[in-house]
Motif scaffolding. Structure first.
Motif, mmCIF file in Angstrom:
data_model
loop_
_atom_site.group_PDB
_atom_site.id
_atom_site.type_symbol
_atom_site.label_atom_id
_atom_site.label_comp_id
_atom_site.label_asym_id
_atom_site.label_seq_id
_atom_site.Cartn_x
_atom_site.Cartn_y
_atom_site.Cartn_z
ATOM 1 N N ALA A 166 -96.436 -12.276 47.076
ATOM 2 C CA ALA A 166 -97.180 -12.908 48.170
ATOM 3 C C ALA A 166 -96.692 -12.396 49.520
ATOM 4 O O ALA A 166 -97.503 -12.215 50.458
ATOM 5 C CB ALA A 166 -97.028 -14.426 48.096
ATOM 6 N N TYR A 167 -95.406 -12.149 49.624
ATOM 7 C CA TYR A 167 -94.835 -11.624 50.864
ATOM 8 C C TYR A 167 -95.423 -10.252 51.189
ATOM 9 O O TYR A 167 -95.880 -10.002 52.304
ATOM 10 C CB TYR A 167 -93.316 -11.545 50.698
ATOM 11 N N GLN A 168 -95.429 -9.371 50.198
ATOM 12 C CA GLN A 168 -95.956 -8.014 50.424
ATOM 13 C C GLN A 168 -97.474 -8.048 50.662
ATOM 14 O O GLN A 168 -98.002 -7.306 51.490
ATOM 15 C CB GLN A 168 -95.639 -7.123 49.225
ATOM 16 N N ARG A 169 -98.159 -8.919 49.935
ATOM 17 C CA ARG A 169 -99.615 -9.021 50.080
ATOM 18 C C ARG A 169 -99.988 -9.440 51.493
ATOM 19 O O ARG A 169 -100.984 -8.966 52.070
ATOM 20 C CB ARG A 169 -100.166 -10.007 49.054
ATOM 21 N N ALA A 170 -99.194 -10.317 52.094
ATOM 22 C CA ALA A 170 -99.474 -10.768 53.463
ATOM 23 C C ALA A 170 -99.402 -9.603 54.448
ATOM 24 O O ALA A 170 -100.264 -9.462 55.328
ATOM 25 C CB ALA A 170 -98.483 -11.858 53.860
ATOM 26 N N PHE A 171 -98.408 -8.740 54.300
ATOM 27 C CA PHE A 171 -98.279 -7.602 55.210
ATOM 28 C C PHE A 171 -99.365 -6.557 54.964
ATOM 29 O O PHE A 171 -99.831 -5.903 55.905
ATOM 30 C CB PHE A 171 -96.889 -6.979 55.091
#
Length: 652
Positions: free
Chosen positions: A534-539
C-alpha cells in the motif's frame, strides 16, 4: 486530467488585472475587453427576439395566411430558428477556432445587417415567405455567434473573473430576450405604422450592434492551422469525443443541455399555463416571462458572490436542488386555482395572494437555473483546451437544440396523454432530481465541491489569503499542516482545480467522510512497515497524478495533530519530487497553513477527541488558509518546508 496551463488561464495577455486584483462583474462593464463584447451580444439577442416575436404576432393576429395557420406559426418560426444550430454549429465552432474571434464577431454583425435589411422590406411588404427565410438566417447568425461568445470570454478574463463575466452575459441575454419580446409586441401592434416601426427597429439594432463590435479588442485565433471539416455529422461526433476526454467537461455539456430541456418545458407552456391554469389574459402570460427572466438574471449575477469570485462548481448541486424544490412546489401552488368569469386581468391576478406563491416559485426556480448553469459554462471554458474550445461549445449548442426539441416532444406527449400543465411541470421537476443525482455520481467533483462550499459557508467562515499562489495550470504539490478530519475538504474549497490527496488509510474508515474521500479519489497510504504494498502503491499513484498535470495534496506530518502544534515533517514529499524529476517534470511545491481549526468540531482535543460535541465553538467560527509562494522542487527540503508552513501559521 488537466490540460496545459493555457486551458486554465486566459490564453492571451488581454486581461489587465491579476487574480488578486480582478475587478467585480459590474466593473467589467467599464473595461474595453468586456464592455463592447457585452453590448454587442446584448443587441444581437434583443434583435433576434424583437424580430421573431413581432413576426409571430403579425402572422398570428394580423395576417391571414392559409398555408400557415395561427396555431402553427409559433412552432414553425421556432423550428426554423433552431434548425441552423443542428446544421451549422460544427462548422461555426471550427471557424471560431481557426480565425480571430473579433473578426468573426464583426462578420457576423455584418451578416445581421444584411438579414435585417431584407427583413425590413419583408415586414413592410408583409411578405411571409421572405420573413420565414430571414428567421432561418437569423438562426444562422446566432449559430455563428454562439461559439464566439463563450470562447472569447476565457481568452480575455482570468479565472477569478470568469464566473462573473459569464453571469453578466447570461443576465444580459435574458434581459435582452425579455426587452426584445416586449418591444417587438408593442411595435407590431401599433396601428398603420406597426410593420414599418418593427422594420426600422430591427435595422437600427443591427447597426448599433455592429458599431459597438468595432471596439471589441483583438482575440487571436487559437488554432490557425485548422483544416475545416465541412461534414457537420462527423465533425460533431469528433468534437463530442474531444469533450469526452475530459469527463467533467462532457458531463457539464450534458448538464447544460438538460437545463435547456428543463427551461424549454416551462417557457414553451407559459401562454397555455397562464390561460388554462391561472385563468389570466395575455398580460399575465407576459408577467410570467418577466418573472422567469428576472429570476435567471439574478441567479446568474449571484454566482460571483456565492463563489467568492472563483469558478465554483459546488453551486451546481445547489441550483439543481432549487430547480426541483421550487418546481414541485409550483405544482402544488398552481393546482386547484378557481376559474374566473372572463379571466384575470393583470390587476386582478396580482390581487390574489395565491398567485404570488406561483410567481415566487417561478422566480426562485429560474434563479436556481441561473446558479446551476453559469458555473457549468465557466468550467467548460476553463478545462477545454484553447485550441478546441469553440468546437466543444459548438457541440454543446447542437446538444442544446436536440434537448429543446426533445422537451417539446415530451411535453406534447404528456399533454396528449391527459397530463395537466402543472403535472408536466411536476414530472420535469422530479426528473431533474434523478438527472442531477446521476450526473453528480458520474462526476463526484460536483458533489464534493458542494460539500466543501457548504462547509466553508454554513459551518465555518473560511478566509483564504494568498490564493493567487495556487497554480491555475500544470502539476504542483500542495503541502499543508494537518489539523482536522476536514482539512482536505477546506483545501478543495480554496482551489479552482481538483486536488488529489494522499491520506492516512485509517481516515477512510470514518463514516461519511471516508465515503467522500473515496469519491474524491484520494490516495490511501499506510506506513511502510505495516503495509509495504500500500505504501508503494500510494507513491505510484501520486506520480501518475503529477504526470497527468494535476494537483497533488499531502500532509507531511503523517497524521492529525493531537495538541494543535505543527509536528515534524516526514520525507515523503522528497520521494514524490524525486519521482517527478525522474519523469522529466518540473513540479513546484506550494506551502499552506490552515489556521484556527484547532478546537473545532472536526479536530482532535486531548480529552474529547474529534466529532463528539457539535458546535463546540458555535456556528460560523472563523477559520483560514494562508498560502505561500511556490517553491522550486530543487529548493525543497522537509525542514525548510516545515519552517515555511510554521511562518504561514504565525500569520494567524
Amino acid at each position: 486530467m488537466s490540460q496545459n496551463p493555457g486551458a486554465l488561464a486566459p490564453d492571451t495577455p488581454l486581461h489587465a488585472t491579476d487574480a488578486h486584483g480582478a475587478p467585480n462583474q459590474f466593473a467589467l462593464l467599464k473595461q474595453r475587453r468586456f464592455a463592447p463584447f457585452f453590448w454587442t451580444q446584448f443587441a444581437g439577442a434583443a434583435n433576434d427576439n424583437l424580430f421573431k416575436f413581432a413576426f409571430t404576432v403579425m402572422v398570428t393576429y394580423q395576417l391571414s395566411v392559409g398555408w400557415l395557420p395561427p396555431a402553427m406559426a409559433g412552432l414553425a418560426i421556432g423550428a426554423l430558428f433552431i434548425l441552423p444550430f443542428l446544421l451549422f454549429s460544427a462548422t461555426s465552432g471550427q471557424l471560431t477556432d481557426k480565425y480571430d474571434k473579433t473578426l468573426m464577431i464583426r462578420l457576423v454583425k455584418d451578416l445581421e445587417i444584411a438579414i435585417m435589411l431584407l427583413a425590413a422590406w419583408a415586414f413592410i411588404a408583409a411578405n411571409v415567405p421572405v420573413l420565414l427565410g430571414c428567421v432561418f438566417l437569423m438562426g444562422l447568425h446566432s449559430t455563428l455567434f454562439g461559439p464566439v461568445k463563450f470562447a472569447y470570454l476565457p481568452q480575455v478574463l482570468n479565472e477569478r473573473e470568469l464566473t462573473g463575466g459569464n453571469g453578466m452575459v447570461e443576465m444580459g441575454t435574458f434581459v435582452a430576450i425579455l426587452l426584445g419580446n416586449v418591444v417587438g409586441g408593442l411595435l407590431v401592434a401599433m396601428p398603420r405604422v406597426g410593420h414599418a416601426s418593427v422594420a426600422i427597429a430591427c435595422v437600427v439594432l443591427a447597426l448599433a450592434g455592429r458599431a459597438v463590435a468595432q471596439f471589441v479588442p483583438r482575440a487571436p485565433a487559437t488554432d490557425p492551422g485548422l483544416v475545416i471539416n465541412w461534414n457537420p455529422v462527423t465533425e460533431t461526433w469528433r468534437n463530442l469525443k474531444l469533450a469526452h476526454e475530459q469527463i467533467a467537461v462532457f458531463r457539464s455539456l450534458l448538464g447544460i443541455s438538460w437545463m435547456w430541456f428543463f427551461g424549454a418545458v416551462f417557457l414553451g407552456n407559459f401562454p397555455a399555463f397562464a390561460k388554462e391554469v391561472l385563468h389570466g389574459n395575455e398580460q399575465v402570460a407576459s408577467l410570467l416571462l418577466v418573472v422567469f427572466s428576472v429570476g435567471i438574471g439574478i441567479g446568474s449575477l449571484l454566482c460571483e458572490m456565492l463563489s467568492h469570485r472563483h469558478v465554483e462548481i459546488g453551486l451546481v448541486p445547489l441550483g439543481a436542488i432549487g430547480m426541483t424544490v421550487f418546481g414541485v412546489d409550483l405544482y402544488f401552488a398552481a393546482s386547484g386555482l378557481p376559474p374566473v368569469a372572463g379571466g384575470h386581468t393583470l390587476t386582478s391576478f396580482l390581487a390574489q395572494p395565491a398567485h404570488w406563491r406561483v410567481m415566487a416559485d417561478l422566480a426562485l426556480l429560474a434563479l436556481s437555473a441561473g446558479i446551476y448553469s453559469v458555473p457549468m459554462y465557466a468550467l467548460i471554458q476553463l478545462r477545454s483546451a484553447p485550441t478546441h474550445r469553440a468546437r466543444i461549445i459548438a457541440a454543446n449548442n447542437i446538444l442544446n437544440a436536440l434537448f429543446m426539441i426533445a422537451s417539446s416532444v415530451m411535453a406534447g406527449l404528456l399533454l396528449k396523454a391527459g397530463f395537466s400543465i402543472p403535472q408536466v411541470f411536476l414530472v420535469v421537476a422530479l426528473a431533474n432530481a434523478v438527472v442531477a443525482f446521476y450526473i453528480f455520481m458520474l462526476v463526484p467533483e460536483y458533489l464534493l465541491r458542494f460539500v466543501s462550499w457548504v462547509l466553508t459557508r454554513l459551518v465555518y467562515r473560511f478566509k483564504v489569503t494568498g490564493e493567487q499562489h495556487i497554480p491555475t495550470g500544470g502539476p504542483a504539490v500542495l503541502v499543508a499542516n494537518h489539523v482536522s478530519f476536514v482539512d482536505a475538504v477546506l483545501l478543495m474549497a480554496a482551489s479552482p482545480r481538483p486536488i488529489r490527496f494522499i491520506m492516512d488509510h485509517r481516515i477512510f474508515k470514518v463514516p461519511v467522510l471516508g465515503w467522500l474521500f473515496k469519491l474524491a479519489r484520494c490516495i490511501p497510504i499506510a506506513p511502510q512497515k505495516e503495509d509495504p504494498a500500500a505504501y508503494q502503491r500510494a507513491f505510484d499513484q501520486a506520480a501518475e497524478v503529477l504526470r497527468e498535470g494535476d494537483l497533488l495534496g499531502i500532509f507531511p506530518e503523517g497524521g492529525i495533530t493531537r495538541d494543535g502544534q505543527l509536528q515534524p515533517f516526514k520525507g515523503g514529499v522528497m520521494k514524490i519530487l524525486e519521482r517527478a524529476r525522474a519523469d522529466g517534470l518540473r513540479v513546484p511545491v506550494v506551502p499552506m497553513a490552515l489556521t484556527n481549526l484547532w478546537g473545532s468540531y472536526f479536530s482532535r482535543i486531548e480529552k474529547e477527541g474529534a466529532m463528539v460535541r457539535p458546535f463546540r465553538r458555535g456556528m460560523f467560527s472563523r477559520v483560514g488558509l494562508n498560502v505561500g509562494a511556490a517553491v522550486l522542487a530543487a529548493q525543497v527540503a522537509p525542514e525548510a518546508l516545515h519552517e515555511q508552513v510554521s511562518a504561514l501559521l504565525a500569520r494567524g
